[in-house]
Write a protein that holds these residues in place. Structure first.
Motif, PDB file in Angstrom:
ATOM      1  N   LEU A   1       1.000  -1.278  -0.145  1.00 20.34           N
ATOM      2  CA  LEU A   1       0.018   0.134   0.106  1.00 20.34           C
ATOM      3  C   LEU A   1       0.492   1.041  -0.080  1.00 20.34           C
ATOM      4  O   LEU A   1       0.354   2.367  -0.720  1.00 20.34           O
ATOM      5  CB  LEU A   1      -1.018   0.255   0.936  1.00 20.34           C
ATOM      6  N   ASP A   2       1.829   1.416   0.364  1.00 19.20           N
ATOM      7  CA  ASP A   2       2.566   2.335   1.063  1.00 19.20           C
ATOM      8  C   ASP A   2       3.349   2.387  -0.603  1.00 19.20           C
ATOM      9  O   ASP A   2       3.601   4.075  -0.897  1.00 19.20           O
ATOM     10  CB  ASP A   2       3.917   2.273   1.414  1.00 19.20           C
ATOM     11  N   ALA A   3       3.689   1.222  -1.418  1.00 16.56           N
ATOM     12  CA  ALA A   3       4.615   1.760  -2.846  1.00 16.56           C
ATOM     13  C   ALA A   3       3.477   2.368  -3.303  1.00 16.56           C
ATOM     14  O   ALA A   3       4.187   3.273  -4.321  1.00 16.56           O
ATOM     15  CB  ALA A   3       5.508  -0.212  -3.207  1.00 16.56           C
ATOM     16  N   VAL A   4       2.470   2.019  -3.558  1.00 17.31           N
ATOM     17  CA  VAL A   4       0.986   1.899  -4.285  1.00 17.31           C
ATOM     18  C   VAL A   4       0.699   3.827  -3.697  1.00 17.31           C
ATOM     19  O   VAL A   4       0.901   4.631  -4.538  1.00 17.31           O
ATOM     20  CB  VAL A   4      -0.412   1.336  -3.814  1.00 17.31           C
ATOM     21  N   ILE A   5       0.929   3.834  -2.673  1.00 14.65           N
ATOM     22  CA  ILE A   5       0.581   5.487  -2.407  1.00 14.65           C
ATOM     23  C   ILE A   5       2.299   6.525  -3.107  1.00 14.65           C
ATOM     24  O   ILE A   5       1.561   7.726  -3.354  1.00 14.65           O
ATOM     25  CB  ILE A   5       0.638   5.482  -1.200  1.00 14.65           C
ATOM     26  N   ALA A   6       2.374   5.896  -3.234  1.00 12.83           N
ATOM     27  CA  ALA A   6       4.248   6.382  -3.289  1.00 12.83           C
ATOM     28  C   ALA A   6       4.526   6.611  -4.833  1.00 12.83           C
ATOM     29  O   ALA A   6       4.493   7.979  -5.337  1.00 12.83           O
ATOM     30  CB  ALA A   6       5.388   6.038  -3.247  1.00 12.83           C
ATOM     31  N   MET A   7       3.769   5.973  -6.204  1.00  6.19           N
ATOM     32  CA  MET A   7       4.148   5.674  -6.549  1.00  6.19           C
ATOM     33  C   MET A   7       2.939   6.824  -7.691  1.00  6.19           C
ATOM     34  O   MET A   7       3.489   7.484  -8.331  1.00  6.19           O
ATOM     35  CB  MET A   7       3.724   4.365  -7.670  1.00  6.19           C
ATOM     36  N   MET A   8       1.599   7.084  -6.522  1.00  3.35           N
ATOM     37  CA  MET A   8       0.584   7.598  -7.237  1.00  3.35           C
ATOM     38  C   MET A   8       0.941   9.351  -6.445  1.00  3.35           C
ATOM     39  O   MET A   8       0.642   9.899  -7.327  1.00  3.35           O
ATOM     40  CB  MET A   8      -0.862   7.392  -6.494  1.00  3.35           C
TER      41      MET A   8
ATOM     42  N   VAL B   1       3.910  10.533  -6.663  1.00 12.12           N
ATOM     43  CA  VAL B   1       5.171  10.212  -7.156  1.00 12.12           C
ATOM     44  C   VAL B   1       4.633  11.388  -9.216  1.00 12.12           C
ATOM     45  O   VAL B   1       4.478  12.060  -9.529  1.00 12.12           O
ATOM     46  CB  VAL B   1       6.383   9.764  -8.566  1.00 12.12           C
ATOM     47  N   TYR B   2       3.622  10.408  -9.458  1.00 13.67           N
ATOM     48  CA  TYR B   2       2.543  10.382 -10.343  1.00 13.67           C
ATOM     49  C   TYR B   2       1.968  11.643 -10.072  1.00 13.67           C
ATOM     50  O   TYR B   2       1.953  12.678 -11.620  1.00 13.67           O
ATOM     51  CB  TYR B   2       1.766   9.133 -10.959  1.00 13.67           C
ATOM     52  N   LEU B   3       1.422  12.551  -9.489  1.00 15.35           N
ATOM     53  CA  LEU B   3       1.176  14.006  -9.481  1.00 15.35           C
ATOM     54  C   LEU B   3       1.748  14.249  -9.455  1.00 15.35           C
ATOM     55  O   LEU B   3       1.510  15.627  -9.560  1.00 15.35           O
ATOM     56  CB  LEU B   3       0.466  14.049  -8.105  1.00 15.35           C
ATOM     57  N   ILE B   4       3.329  14.646  -8.814  1.00 15.91           N
ATOM     58  CA  ILE B   4       4.076  15.485  -9.090  1.00 15.91           C
ATOM     59  C   ILE B   4       4.058  15.861 -10.106  1.00 15.91           C
ATOM     60  O   ILE B   4       4.758  17.054 -11.347  1.00 15.91           O
ATOM     61  CB  ILE B   4       5.529  15.144  -7.828  1.00 15.91           C
ATOM     62  N   PHE B   5       4.661  14.802 -11.129  1.00 17.41           N
ATOM     63  CA  PHE B   5       5.227  14.466 -12.521  1.00 17.41           C
ATOM     64  C   PHE B   5       3.829  15.250 -13.455  1.00 17.41           C
ATOM     65  O   PHE B   5       3.773  15.835 -14.486  1.00 17.41           O
ATOM     66  CB  PHE B   5       5.602  13.405 -13.097  1.00 17.41           C
ATOM     67  N   ALA B   6       2.273  14.782 -13.160  1.00 17.16           N
ATOM     68  CA  ALA B   6       1.522  15.424 -14.287  1.00 17.16           C
ATOM     69  C   ALA B   6       1.129  16.714 -13.625  1.00 17.16           C
ATOM     70  O   ALA B   6       1.232  17.438 -14.624  1.00 17.16           O
ATOM     71  CB  ALA B   6      -0.041  13.946 -13.445  1.00 17.16           C
ATOM     72  N   GLY B   7       1.195  17.862 -12.610  1.00 16.74           N
ATOM     73  CA  GLY B   7       1.393  18.637 -11.949  1.00 16.74           C
ATOM     74  C   GLY B   7       2.579  19.159 -12.776  1.00 16.74           C
ATOM     75  O   GLY B   7       2.101  20.263 -13.463  1.00 16.74           O
ATOM     76  N   TRP B   8       3.724  19.183 -12.962  1.00 16.68           N
ATOM     77  CA  TRP B   8       4.913  19.528 -13.138  1.00 16.68           C
ATOM     78  C   TRP B   8       4.546  19.646 -15.651  1.00 16.68           C
ATOM     79  O   TRP B   8       4.519  20.547 -15.753  1.00 16.68           O
ATOM     80  CB  TRP B   8       6.406  18.920 -13.193  1.00 16.68           C
ATOM     81  N   LYS B   9       4.330  18.477 -16.013  1.00 17.36           N
ATOM     82  CA  LYS B   9       3.868  17.604 -17.971  1.00 17.36           C
ATOM     83  C   LYS B   9       3.312  19.101 -17.867  1.00 17.36           C
ATOM     84  O   LYS B   9       2.723  19.618 -18.576  1.00 17.36           O
ATOM     85  CB  LYS B   9       3.344  16.542 -17.357  1.00 17.36           C
TER      86      LYS B   9
ATOM     87  N   LYS C   1      -1.197  22.874  -6.728  1.00 20.04           N
ATOM     88  CA  LYS C   1      -2.079  22.407  -5.817  1.00 20.04           C
ATOM     89  C   LYS C   1      -2.158  20.692  -6.288  1.00 20.04           C
ATOM     90  O   LYS C   1      -1.821  19.904  -5.293  1.00 20.04           O
ATOM     91  CB  LYS C   1      -3.304  22.980  -6.121  1.00 20.04           C
ATOM     92  N   GLU C   2      -1.795  20.156  -7.175  1.00 22.81           N
ATOM     93  CA  GLU C   2      -1.694  18.853  -8.025  1.00 22.81           C
ATOM     94  C   GLU C   2      -0.309  18.345  -7.676  1.00 22.81           C
ATOM     95  O   GLU C   2       0.032  16.970  -6.914  1.00 22.81           O
ATOM     96  CB  GLU C   2      -1.575  18.354  -8.997  1.00 22.81           C
ATOM     97  N   MET C   3       0.629  19.361  -7.284  1.00 29.00           N
ATOM     98  CA  MET C   3       2.022  18.526  -6.793  1.00 29.00           C
ATOM     99  C   MET C   3       1.740  18.682  -5.723  1.00 29.00           C
ATOM    100  O   MET C   3       2.995  17.836  -5.127  1.00 29.00           O
ATOM    101  CB  MET C   3       3.198  19.773  -8.124  1.00 29.00           C
ATOM    102  N   THR C   4       1.087  19.583  -4.971  1.00 30.10           N
ATOM    103  CA  THR C   4       2.109  20.033  -3.591  1.00 30.10           C
ATOM    104  C   THR C   4       1.032  18.416  -3.247  1.00 30.10           C
ATOM    105  O   THR C   4       1.454  17.576  -1.949  1.00 30.10           O
ATOM    106  CB  THR C   4       0.333  20.762  -2.450  1.00 30.10           C
ATOM    107  N   PHE C   5      -0.217  17.741  -3.378  1.00 33.79           N
ATOM    108  CA  PHE C   5      -0.877  16.808  -2.991  1.00 33.79           C
ATOM    109  C   PHE C   5       0.453  15.782  -3.013  1.00 33.79           C
ATOM    110  O   PHE C   5      -0.079  14.971  -2.569  1.00 33.79           O
ATOM    111  CB  PHE C   5      -2.440  16.763  -3.834  1.00 33.79           C
ATOM    112  N   GLY C   6       0.475  15.524  -4.303  1.00 33.09           N
ATOM    113  CA  GLY C   6       2.116  14.556  -4.686  1.00 33.09           C
ATOM    114  C   GLY C   6       2.750  14.658  -3.547  1.00 33.09           C
ATOM    115  O   GLY C   6       2.521  13.951  -3.362  1.00 33.09           O
ATOM    116  N   VAL C   7       3.354  15.378  -3.240  1.00 33.97           N
ATOM    117  CA  VAL C   7       4.771  15.573  -2.334  1.00 33.97           C
ATOM    118  C   VAL C   7       3.851  15.326  -1.194  1.00 33.97           C
ATOM    119  O   VAL C   7       4.972  14.132  -0.782  1.00 33.97           O
ATOM    120  CB  VAL C   7       4.810  17.193  -2.237  1.00 33.97           C
TER     121      VAL C   7
END
Length: 124
Positions: A16-23, A25-33, A66-72
């Motif tokens: 579960l922690d790995a899934v949360i971490a991947m999500m 990182v994905y949110l950070i990347f998606a916000g940046w992109k 805001k998306e990147m903040t949530f991802g962090v």
């Protein structure tokens, strides 16, 4: 029987922690992109809704950070989960971590709904 349940928890929490971490990182990347390409993330808005966006640039400006903040926050929560499982038990700090995560989640959802209402026609 109890020993088997403990083993399942020991396996499931890191997964579960790995899934949360991947999500996270994905949110950070998606916000940046989204900021870099000036294209709204499909994670936030479906294709049909993106076509209805009144001001795509302003929507992106309002929501990308805001998306990147949530991802962090999601990534930090996952790292703390790994620390709790493999390094040292965090005890009551887990409750603070959960409260912060829930507050940031609620804040992000509120901001996303507000941005969708502001920049998408026929939303709400």
């Amino acid at each position: 029987m109890e020993r088997r349940d403990m083993d399942l928890n020991t396996i499931m929490m890191p997964v579960l922690d790995a899934v949360i971490a991947m999500m996270g990182v994905y949110l950070i990347f998606a916000g940046w992109k989204m900021k870099k390409t000036n294209e709204i993330s499909v994670l936030l808005i479906a294709e049909e809704e993106r076509k209805k966006c009144k001001n795509k640039e302003r929507f992106i400006q309002d929501i990308y950070w805001k998306e990147m903040t949530f991802g962090v926050v999601m990534t930090i929560v996952a790292v703390l989960g790994f620390i709790n499982e493999f390094v040292t038990k965090l005890g009551k700090f887990n409750y603070i971590e959960l409260a912060v995560f829930l507050l940031v989640f609620i804040w992000f959802q509120h901001e996303l709904v507000a941005a969708r209402g502001k920049y998408l026609s026929n939303f709400r």
